[in-house]
Design an enzyme around this catalytic site. Structure first.
Site, PDB file in Angstrom:
ATOM      1  N   TYR A   1       0.911  -1.010   0.007  1.00  0.00           N
ATOM      2  CA  TYR A   1       0.302   0.020  -0.133  1.00  0.00           C
ATOM      3  C   TYR A   1       0.829   1.070  -0.069  1.00  0.00           C
ATOM      4  O   TYR A   1       2.138   0.820   0.392  1.00  0.00           O
ATOM      5  CB  TYR A   1      -1.367   0.268   1.417  1.00  0.00           C
ATOM      6  N   HIS A  16      -1.397 -12.045   0.969  1.00  0.00           N
ATOM      7  CA  HIS A  16      -2.667 -10.867   0.476  1.00  0.00           C
ATOM      8  C   HIS A  16      -3.086 -11.768  -1.127  1.00  0.00           C
ATOM      9  O   HIS A  16      -3.926 -11.195  -1.621  1.00  0.00           O
ATOM     10  CB  HIS A  16      -1.165  -9.560  -0.247  1.00  0.00           C
ATOM     11  N   PRO A  72     -15.751  -2.517   0.641  1.00  0.00           N
ATOM     12  CA  PRO A  72     -17.335  -2.972   1.786  1.00  0.00           C
ATOM     13  C   PRO A  72     -18.556  -1.235   1.112  1.00  0.00           C
ATOM     14  O   PRO A  72     -19.425  -1.349   1.443  1.00  0.00           O
ATOM     15  CB  PRO A  72     -16.816  -2.297   3.331  1.00  0.00           C
ATOM     16  N   LEU A  73     -17.349   0.033   0.817  1.00  0.00           N
ATOM     17  CA  LEU A  73     -18.211   1.028   0.166  1.00  0.00           C
ATOM     18  C   LEU A  73     -18.016   1.723  -1.562  1.00  0.00           C
ATOM     19  O   LEU A  73     -18.807   2.562  -1.843  1.00  0.00           O
ATOM     20  CB  LEU A  73     -17.498   2.540   1.012  1.00  0.00           C
ATOM     21  N   GLY A  81     -16.729   4.284  -2.570  1.00  0.00           N
ATOM     22  CA  GLY A  81     -17.441   5.776  -2.161  1.00  0.00           C
ATOM     23  C   GLY A  81     -17.994   5.955  -2.821  1.00  0.00           C
ATOM     24  O   GLY A  81     -19.060   6.831  -2.818  1.00  0.00           O
TER      25      GLY A  81
END
Length: 314
Positions: free
Chosen positions: A51, A117, A204-205, A208
């Site tokens: 990341y 991962h 989960p979103l 956005g």
């Protein structure tokens, strides 16, 4: 904040995804987000060696500082995009090497939740799970997890762990949201229930889309995080999905809630979901995510939402 379990770990039901650190925000921004998370009761912080171009772990470690022991730090190694040619993510030597690098970046002597991962089909699972058992015995790892595993892979690795007499994966992290329901139909949730494996959703979103900031017939915000995905943004947003979003917003407004409330509570009310690791670039987003988790959806609510998503009358 409600807490749940990942193996032997107690984690906050709402976690913080740290993929924005080093990519969308700098160290000062990271500090502000982490401080807000701690103040709001978040204890579970999810990052990865890849990341932020490798900077997320460094920034998280600096932001936590002396409060490290209050946190559950989750990181990941072995994404196919971060491996050199010929490297195998599950190779025991590589696992040790990458863990040491992550410990240095995070500024800690142990990782609470260490996750593979991406699956490594070329390394026998007992070898990967074996070295992770050794690292747990050495105190460098507390619990283990995997990411993007199928139901068949979960079953295979669980059987290998039992045969080798070592702990299995305590969790699996796969894509799941109101709009992406694969774990419900591909056998992953069934496998988690059978094996006692905790589930952690990523996206989960939907990057956005499920915050309500994108509306049908409106221009997208200039700072839209979807822009960073380029052509891949079509994986998250299209006219059909925007139509579903409009129906969900209307359903939520009838109940004096927001789409964000629903998107977060959809997970926190699911018995298999251990923590919702939503990302954030500002403190107010962190506080909003935590506040959203207080809506306790009933079985009837969830059934109505299913009908709304499908386009049927609630």
């Amino acid at each position: 904040m409600e807490t749940k379990e990942i193996g032997e770990l107690e984690v906050s039901a709402v976690g913080l995804g740290c993929n924005n650190f080093g990519m969308m925000i700098d160290q000062a921004g990271t500090q502000a987000v982490v401080d807000a998370a701690l103040e709001a009761g978040i204890t579970y912080f999810d990052t990865a060696e890849s990341y932020g171009g490798g900077e997320s772990e460094v920034m998280l470690g600096k932001a936590l500082g002396s409060r490290r022991d209050e946190m559950v730090i989750a990181t990941k190694w072995g994404h196919t995009k971060s491996l050199a040619a010929g490297e195998r993510g599950g190779d025991p030597a590589l696992v040790r090497e990458h863990l040491e690098a992550s410990l240095t970046k995070l500024g800690t002597d142990h990782v609470d939740h260490y996750q593979l991962h991406r699956p490594d089909p070329d390394t026998p699972p007992e070898e990967t799970l074996g070295v992770l058992a050794e690292l747990r015995a050495e105190g460098k790892v507390r619990e283990i997890g995997c990411t993007a595993f199928s139901a068949a892979q979960l079953e295979e690795h669980h059987a290998a762990a039992e045969a080798a007499g070592v702990p299995p994966w305590a969790s699996v992290q796969n894509h799941y949201s109101l709009l992406t329901r694969d774990p419900e139909t591909d056998g992953v949730f069934d496998a988690c229930e059978r094996l006692g494996t905790a589930f952690v959703p990523f996206f989960p979103l939907e990057s956005g889309l499920l915050t309500g900031k994108y509306r049908a017939g409106e221009d997208r915000p200039d700072d839209a995080r979807l822009a960073r995905w380029g052509e891949r943004s079509a994986d998250f947003i299209d006219d059909d999905r925007l139509a579903v979003v409009e129906r969900l917003i209307a359903w939520c407004e009838e109940r004096d809630h927001t789409l964000l409330d629903l998107a977060i509570s959809w997970h926190t009310s699911h018995p298999l979901v251990a923590s919702v690791i939503s990302g954030a670039t500002r403190p107010d987003q962190v506080r909003a995510n935590v506040a959203a988790s207080t809506w306790s959806l009933t079985a009837e609510d969830r059934a109505e939402v299913d009908r709304v998503v499908a386009g049927a009358s609630a």
